[in-house]
Design a protein around this motif. Structure first.
Motif, PDB file in Angstrom:
ATOM      1  N   LYS A   2      -3.164 -10.460  -1.075  1.00 23.67           N
ATOM      2  CA  LYS A   2      -3.629  -9.585  -0.190  1.00 23.67           C
ATOM      3  C   LYS A   2      -3.742  -8.187  -0.738  1.00 23.67           C
ATOM      4  CE  LYS A   2      -2.569 -11.848   4.204  1.00 23.67           C
ATOM      5  NZ  LYS A   2      -2.226 -11.608   5.409  1.00 23.67           N
ATOM      6  N   ILE A   3      -4.598  -7.334  -0.553  1.00 27.56           N
ATOM      7  CA  ILE A   3      -5.010  -6.098  -0.872  1.00 27.56           C
ATOM      8  C   ILE A   3      -4.417  -5.210  -0.008  1.00 27.56           C
ATOM      9  CG2 ILE A   3      -6.660  -4.255  -1.249  1.00 27.56           C
ATOM     10  CD1 ILE A   3      -8.940  -6.287  -1.545  1.00 27.56           C
ATOM     11  N   LYS A   4      -3.257  -4.310  -0.617  1.00 25.79           N
ATOM     12  CA  LYS A   4      -2.319  -3.640   0.137  1.00 25.79           C
ATOM     13  C   LYS A   4      -2.783  -2.114   0.483  1.00 25.79           C
ATOM     14  CE  LYS A   4       0.737  -4.345  -3.023  1.00 25.79           C
ATOM     15  NZ  LYS A   4       0.090  -5.506  -3.823  1.00 25.79           N
ATOM     16  N   VAL A   5      -3.100  -2.067   1.863  1.00 31.53           N
ATOM     17  CA  VAL A   5      -3.707  -0.635   2.010  1.00 31.53           C
ATOM     18  C   VAL A   5      -2.773   0.229   3.022  1.00 31.53           C
ATOM     19  CG1 VAL A   5      -5.460   0.350   3.495  1.00 31.53           C
ATOM     20  CG2 VAL A   5      -5.951  -1.937   2.127  1.00 31.53           C
ATOM     21  N   ILE A   6      -3.031   1.602   2.842  1.00 34.55           N
ATOM     22  CA  ILE A   6      -2.263   2.490   3.776  1.00 34.55           C
ATOM     23  C   ILE A   6      -3.668   3.181   4.522  1.00 34.55           C
ATOM     24  CG2 ILE A   6       0.002   2.566   2.640  1.00 34.55           C
ATOM     25  CD1 ILE A   6      -0.891   5.717   2.175  1.00 34.55           C
ATOM     26  N   ILE A   7      -3.263   3.804   5.722  1.00 30.32           N
ATOM     27  CA  ILE A   7      -4.341   4.570   6.494  1.00 30.32           C
ATOM     28  C   ILE A   7      -3.959   5.845   6.932  1.00 30.32           C
ATOM     29  CG2 ILE A   7      -5.601   4.661   8.692  1.00 30.32           C
ATOM     30  CD1 ILE A   7      -5.484   1.395   8.546  1.00 30.32           C
ATOM     31  N   ALA A   8      -4.401   6.990   6.309  1.00 28.05           N
ATOM     32  CA  ALA A   8      -3.983   8.223   6.699  1.00 28.05           C
ATOM     33  C   ALA A   8      -5.144   8.872   7.412  1.00 28.05           C
ATOM     34  CB  ALA A   8      -3.781   9.139   5.417  1.00 28.05           C
ATOM     35  N   GLU A  39       1.921  13.071   3.359  1.00 28.87           N
ATOM     36  CA  GLU A  39       2.546  11.603   3.557  1.00 28.87           C
ATOM     37  C   GLU A  39       2.003  10.653   2.824  1.00 28.87           C
ATOM     38  OE1 GLU A  39       3.005  10.732   7.966  1.00 28.87           O
ATOM     39  OE2 GLU A  39       4.255  12.708   8.375  1.00 28.87           O
ATOM     40  N   ALA A  40       0.653  10.530   2.659  1.00 28.51           N
ATOM     41  CA  ALA A  40      -0.059   9.535   2.041  1.00 28.51           C
ATOM     42  C   ALA A  40       0.376   9.466   0.620  1.00 28.51           C
ATOM     43  CB  ALA A  40      -1.636   9.726   2.301  1.00 28.51           C
ATOM     44  N   PHE A  41       0.385  10.737   0.088  1.00 25.51           N
ATOM     45  CA  PHE A  41       0.708  10.832  -1.376  1.00 25.51           C
ATOM     46  C   PHE A  41       2.127  10.480  -1.576  1.00 25.51           C
ATOM     47  CE2 PHE A  41       2.811  13.722  -4.421  1.00 25.51           C
ATOM     48  CZ  PHE A  41       2.459  13.150  -5.467  1.00 25.51           C
ATOM     49  N   ASN A  42       3.034  10.664  -0.812  1.00 22.90           N
ATOM     50  CA  ASN A  42       4.504  10.486  -1.067  1.00 22.90           C
ATOM     51  C   ASN A  42       4.415   8.841  -0.867  1.00 22.90           C
ATOM     52  OD1 ASN A  42       5.338  13.069  -1.552  1.00 22.90           O
ATOM     53  ND2 ASN A  42       5.783  13.281   0.612  1.00 22.90           N
ATOM     54  N   TYR A  43       3.948   8.237  -0.043  1.00 24.04           N
ATOM     55  CA  TYR A  43       3.962   7.025   0.189  1.00 24.04           C
ATOM     56  C   TYR A  43       3.579   6.182  -0.906  1.00 24.04           C
ATOM     57  CZ  TYR A  43       4.016   2.505   2.740  1.00 24.04           C
ATOM     58  OH  TYR A  43       4.617   1.067   3.083  1.00 24.04           O
ATOM     59  N   CYS A  44       2.379   6.654  -1.368  1.00 21.16           N
ATOM     60  CA  CYS A  44       1.737   6.027  -2.669  1.00 21.16           C
ATOM     61  C   CYS A  44       2.677   5.907  -3.922  1.00 21.16           C
ATOM     62  CB  CYS A  44       0.371   6.602  -2.868  1.00 21.16           C
ATOM     63  SG  CYS A  44      -0.857   5.830  -1.717  1.00 21.16           S
ATOM     64  N   ASP A  48       3.957   0.410  -3.765  1.00 24.14           N
ATOM     65  CA  ASP A  48       2.778  -0.319  -4.499  1.00 24.14           C
ATOM     66  C   ASP A  48       1.684  -0.601  -3.542  1.00 24.14           C
ATOM     67  OD1 ASP A  48       1.407  -1.787  -6.282  1.00 24.14           O
ATOM     68  OD2 ASP A  48       2.258  -3.376  -6.151  1.00 24.14           O
ATOM     69  N   VAL A  49       0.758   0.417  -3.631  1.00 25.02           N
ATOM     70  CA  VAL A  49      -0.457   0.606  -2.911  1.00 25.02           C
ATOM     71  C   VAL A  49      -1.854   0.184  -3.582  1.00 25.02           C
ATOM     72  CG1 VAL A  49      -1.647   1.683  -1.000  1.00 25.02           C
ATOM     73  CG2 VAL A  49       0.758   1.880  -1.298  1.00 25.02           C
ATOM     74  N   ASP A  50      -2.319  -0.492  -3.043  1.00 25.73           N
ATOM     75  CA  ASP A  50      -3.802  -0.830  -4.002  1.00 25.73           C
ATOM     76  C   ASP A  50      -5.000   0.282  -3.506  1.00 25.73           C
ATOM     77  OD1 ASP A  50      -2.854  -3.075  -5.187  1.00 25.73           O
ATOM     78  OD2 ASP A  50      -3.270  -4.333  -3.365  1.00 25.73           O
ATOM     79  N   VAL A  51      -4.893   0.471  -2.024  1.00 23.36           N
ATOM     80  CA  VAL A  51      -6.119   1.314  -1.537  1.00 23.36           C
ATOM     81  C   VAL A  51      -5.597   2.296  -0.546  1.00 23.36           C
ATOM     82  CG1 VAL A  51      -8.432   1.617  -0.535  1.00 23.36           C
ATOM     83  CG2 VAL A  51      -8.003  -0.261  -2.230  1.00 23.36           C
ATOM     84  N   THR A  74      -0.625   8.237  -9.241  1.00 24.46           N
ATOM     85  CA  THR A  74      -0.463   6.807  -8.815  1.00 24.46           C
ATOM     86  C   THR A  74      -1.430   5.996  -9.269  1.00 24.46           C
ATOM     87  OG1 THR A  74      -1.588   6.566  -6.695  1.00 24.46           O
ATOM     88  CG2 THR A  74       0.629   7.946  -6.890  1.00 24.46           C
ATOM     89  N   LYS A  75      -1.266   4.659  -9.245  1.00 22.16           N
ATOM     90  CA  LYS A  75      -2.475   3.593  -9.528  1.00 22.16           C
ATOM     91  C   LYS A  75      -2.944   3.318  -8.411  1.00 22.16           C
ATOM     92  CE  LYS A  75       0.484   1.401 -13.083  1.00 22.16           C
ATOM     93  NZ  LYS A  75       1.156   0.215 -13.614  1.00 22.16           N
ATOM     94  N   THR A  76      -2.909   3.939  -7.083  1.00 24.35           N
ATOM     95  CA  THR A  76      -3.660   3.740  -5.828  1.00 24.35           C
ATOM     96  C   THR A  76      -5.097   4.351  -5.910  1.00 24.35           C
ATOM     97  OG1 THR A  76      -1.429   3.967  -4.428  1.00 24.35           O
ATOM     98  CG2 THR A  76      -3.616   4.261  -3.431  1.00 24.35           C
ATOM     99  N   LYS A  77      -5.933   3.873  -5.373  1.00 23.46           N
ATOM    100  CA  LYS A  77      -7.469   4.213  -5.499  1.00 23.46           C
ATOM    101  C   LYS A  77      -7.607   4.681  -4.106  1.00 23.46           C
ATOM    102  CE  LYS A  77      -8.445   0.560  -8.761  1.00 23.46           C
ATOM    103  NZ  LYS A  77      -9.189  -1.091  -8.933  1.00 23.46           N
ATOM    104  N   PRO A  78      -7.874   5.874  -4.006  1.00 22.67           N
ATOM    105  CA  PRO A  78      -8.347   6.634  -2.700  1.00 22.67           C
ATOM    106  C   PRO A  78      -9.743   6.406  -2.346  1.00 22.67           C
ATOM    107  CG  PRO A  78      -7.717   8.145  -4.485  1.00 22.67           C
ATOM    108  CD  PRO A  78      -8.051   7.032  -5.294  1.00 22.67           C
ATOM    109  N   LEU A  79      -9.879   5.994  -1.003  1.00 27.98           N
ATOM    110  CA  LEU A  79     -11.227   5.946  -0.539  1.00 27.98           C
ATOM    111  C   LEU A  79     -11.187   7.005   0.743  1.00 27.98           C
ATOM    112  CD1 LEU A  79     -13.825   4.421   0.045  1.00 27.98           C
ATOM    113  CD2 LEU A  79     -12.355   2.637   1.033  1.00 27.98           C
ATOM    114  N   ILE A  80     -12.163   7.951   0.787  1.00 26.13           N
ATOM    115  CA  ILE A  80     -12.189   8.835   1.784  1.00 26.13           C
ATOM    116  C   ILE A  80     -13.037   7.788   3.141  1.00 26.13           C
ATOM    117  CG2 ILE A  80     -13.372  10.775   2.854  1.00 26.13           C
ATOM    118  CD1 ILE A  80     -11.183  11.482   0.811  1.00 26.13           C
ATOM    119  N   LEU A  81     -12.579   8.297   4.346  1.00 24.65           N
ATOM    120  CA  LEU A  81     -13.286   7.389   5.393  1.00 24.65           C
ATOM    121  C   LEU A  81     -13.077   8.515   6.411  1.00 24.65           C
ATOM    122  CD1 LEU A  81     -14.477   4.858   6.638  1.00 24.65           C
ATOM    123  CD2 LEU A  81     -12.245   4.356   7.655  1.00 24.65           C
TER     124      LEU A  81
END
Length: 213
Positions: A2-8, A39-44, A48-51, A74-81
């Protein structure tokens, strides 16, 4: 896998609503939701967060600032929504390493496809976002280019700038007083030097210095 995602997002209704929507798709694992960019940066940084889905206007650290730190550290890819009225942040977000820029009013399927595309290494720019970029350029806002200018002739750079402004070959022909056939040859040369495939990619590359597919 699965693609691991967080939402900020500082709006809990939007944040939790997006989590519910994404959890309806088998391909996503929403690890957590956070209130702001810090919080998003610290979490990433610590997981291990993908997006990372990032709103723009957030307290403590906005989405554009968070994008820069996430992309750099980090290795996380940021996506602006985000919402339509945040368009003044578009170019800064792209420069800071955002792998996509989408509006919140998209259908869930479009957001799902965008996350998957970003995860697979692509850059996602909604058409209306590209139009905003062109509008910003046409308003003569100062853009600090990051491309390697030594790769291109002055004429190629002129043509890339006009493509980024949304001009067609016919319009570029009138602007530069050269034939459309000559312009097509220059564009072929630009595509060959960069490995890109079409005009939209040239526009993004001209603004960000990054090759995106």
């Amino acid at each position: 896998m699965k693609i691991k995602v967080i939402i900020a997002d500082d709006n809990s209704f939007i944040r939790e609503g997006m989590k519910i929507i994404l959890n309806t798709y088998d391909e996503f694992d929403v690890l957590d939701t956070v209130n702001d960019g810090k919080e998003a940066f610290n979490y990433c940084k610590n997981h291990d967060v993908d997006v990372a889905l990032l709103d723009v206007r957030m307290p403590n650290m906005n989405g554009v600032e968070a994008t820069k730190l996430i992309a750099e550290q980090t290795k996380t890819k940021p996506l602006i929504l985000t919402t339509f009225d945040d368009d003044e942040f578009i170019i800064d977000a792209i420069k800071n390493g955002a792998k996509g820029y989408l509006l919140k009013n998209n259908d869930p399927e479009q957001i799902r496809d965008a996350i998957k595309s970003v995860y697979n290494g692509n850059t996602v720019m909604q058409d209306i976002v590209l139009e905003k970029i062109k509008s910003n350029l046409q308003d003569n806002k100062v853009i600090e280019l990051k491309i390697d200018k030594t790769l291109f002739t002055e004429r190629e750079l002129d043509i890339m700038a006009l493509i980024a402004k949304g001009q067609s070959n016919k319009e570029i022909s009138k602007t530069l007083f050269i034939s459309e056939g000559t312009i097509a040859n220059y564009i072929s040369s630009i595509l060959g030097k960069t490995g890109l495939e079409h005009r939209t990619q040239i526009a993004i590359y001209y603004l960000t210095g990054k090759i995106s597919r």
